[in-house]
Design a protein around this motif. Structure first.
Motif, PDB file in Angstrom:
ATOM      1  N   ASN A  49      49.022  20.658 -61.603  1.00  0.00           N
ATOM      2  CA  ASN A  49      48.268  21.298 -60.537  1.00  0.00           C
ATOM      3  C   ASN A  49      47.585  22.535 -61.123  1.00  0.00           C
ATOM      4  N   PRO A  50      46.474  22.329 -61.858  1.00  0.00           N
ATOM      5  CA  PRO A  50      45.895  23.430 -62.624  1.00  0.00           C
ATOM      6  C   PRO A  50      45.293  24.536 -61.755  1.00  0.00           C
ATOM      7  N   LEU A  51      45.348  25.718 -62.286  1.00  0.00           N
ATOM      8  CA  LEU A  51      44.714  26.885 -61.704  1.00  0.00           C
ATOM      9  C   LEU A  51      43.206  26.661 -61.760  1.00  0.00           C
ATOM     10  N   PRO A  52      42.462  26.924 -60.683  1.00  0.00           N
ATOM     11  CA  PRO A  52      41.010  26.692 -60.732  1.00  0.00           C
ATOM     12  C   PRO A  52      40.339  27.631 -61.737  1.00  0.00           C
ATOM     13  N   VAL A  53      39.554  27.048 -62.601  1.00  0.00           N
ATOM     14  CA  VAL A  53      38.924  27.810 -63.684  1.00  0.00           C
ATOM     15  C   VAL A  53      37.470  27.387 -63.829  1.00  0.00           C
ATOM     16  N   ILE A  54      36.662  28.321 -64.278  1.00  0.00           N
ATOM     17  CA  ILE A  54      35.258  28.042 -64.608  1.00  0.00           C
ATOM     18  C   ILE A  54      35.178  28.113 -66.127  1.00  0.00           C
ATOM     19  N   ARG A  55      34.814  27.003 -66.747  1.00  0.00           N
ATOM     20  CA  ARG A  55      34.710  26.959 -68.204  1.00  0.00           C
ATOM     21  C   ARG A  55      33.255  27.181 -68.602  1.00  0.00           C
ATOM     22  N   ILE A  56      33.049  28.220 -69.400  1.00  0.00           N
ATOM     23  CA  ILE A  56      31.716  28.540 -69.915  1.00  0.00           C
ATOM     24  C   ILE A  56      31.839  28.496 -71.435  1.00  0.00           C
ATOM     25  N   GLY A  57      31.574  27.322 -71.988  1.00  0.00           N
ATOM     26  CA  GLY A  57      31.798  27.152 -73.422  1.00  0.00           C
ATOM     27  C   GLY A  57      33.271  27.342 -73.710  1.00  0.00           C
ATOM     28  N   ARG A  58      33.591  28.269 -74.599  1.00  0.00           N
ATOM     29  CA  ARG A  58      34.994  28.525 -74.927  1.00  0.00           C
ATOM     30  C   ARG A  58      35.610  29.606 -74.053  1.00  0.00           C
ATOM     31  N   TYR A  59      34.825  30.154 -73.137  1.00  0.00           N
ATOM     32  CA  TYR A  59      35.306  31.224 -72.271  1.00  0.00           C
ATOM     33  C   TYR A  59      35.838  30.676 -70.954  1.00  0.00           C
ATOM     34  N   LEU A  60      36.916  31.269 -70.472  1.00  0.00           N
ATOM     35  CA  LEU A  60      37.474  30.913 -69.178  1.00  0.00           C
ATOM     36  C   LEU A  60      37.212  32.060 -68.211  1.00  0.00           C
ATOM     37  N   ARG A  61      36.697  31.703 -67.052  1.00  0.00           N
ATOM     38  CA  ARG A  61      36.488  32.701 -65.995  1.00  0.00           C
ATOM     39  C   ARG A  61      37.091  32.151 -64.718  1.00  0.00           C
ATOM     40  N   PHE A  62      37.553  33.025 -63.869  1.00  0.00           N
ATOM     41  CA  PHE A  62      38.245  32.638 -62.656  1.00  0.00           C
ATOM     42  C   PHE A  62      37.569  33.268 -61.449  1.00  0.00           C
ATOM     43  N   ASP A  63      37.342  32.461 -60.429  1.00  0.00           N
ATOM     44  CA  ASP A  63      36.814  32.953 -59.158  1.00  0.00           C
ATOM     45  C   ASP A  63      38.024  33.331 -58.320  1.00  0.00           C
ATOM     46  N   TRP A  64      38.171  34.614 -57.995  1.00  0.00           N
ATOM     47  CA  TRP A  64      39.365  35.079 -57.311  1.00  0.00           C
ATOM     48  C   TRP A  64      39.552  34.400 -55.955  1.00  0.00           C
TER      49      TRP A  64
END
Length: 78
Positions: A49-64
Motif C-alpha cells: 500500500n505505497p505512499l502516494p508519490v510524484i516521480r520526477i526523474g530520480r526525484y521524489l516529491r509528495f503532495d501533502w
C-alpha cells in the motif's frame, strides 16, 4: 463530451496540485515523525500500500493533500 451507451460521459480531470503542498521526502518524514528511510520504503512501487508519490526523474516529491488522504485510509484499515 463522449457518449457511452447514449449516456453523456464527461471524463473527470484530476484536480491541479497546489505547488505549496509539494514536499521532499525529508519534509514528509519530519511531518510524519518517521525516518526518511521509512518514507522511501513506503513509496516504493512494490510496497503493498505505497505512499502516494510524484516521480520526477530520480526525484521524489509528495503532495501533502494526497499523503493526508493516504493517512486517513491507514487509520480506517487499522
Amino acid at each position: 463530451m463522449k457518449s457511452v451507451n447514449s449516456v453523456p460521459f464527461v471524463a473527470a480531470l484530476p484536480s491541479p496540485i497546489d505547488p505549496s503542498q509539494i514536499s521532499r521526502s525529508r519534509e514528509v518524514a519530519e511531518r510524519l515523525k518517521v525516518s526518511q528511510r521509512w518514507v522511501y520504503e513506503k513509496s516504493r512501487r512494490r510496497c503493498q500500500n505505497p505512499l502516494p508519490v510524484i516521480r520526477i526523474g530520480r526525484y521524489l516529491r509528495f503532495d501533502w493533500v494526497s499523503v493526508s488522504a493516504w493517512l486517513r485510509q491507514q487509520e480506517r484499515a487499522a
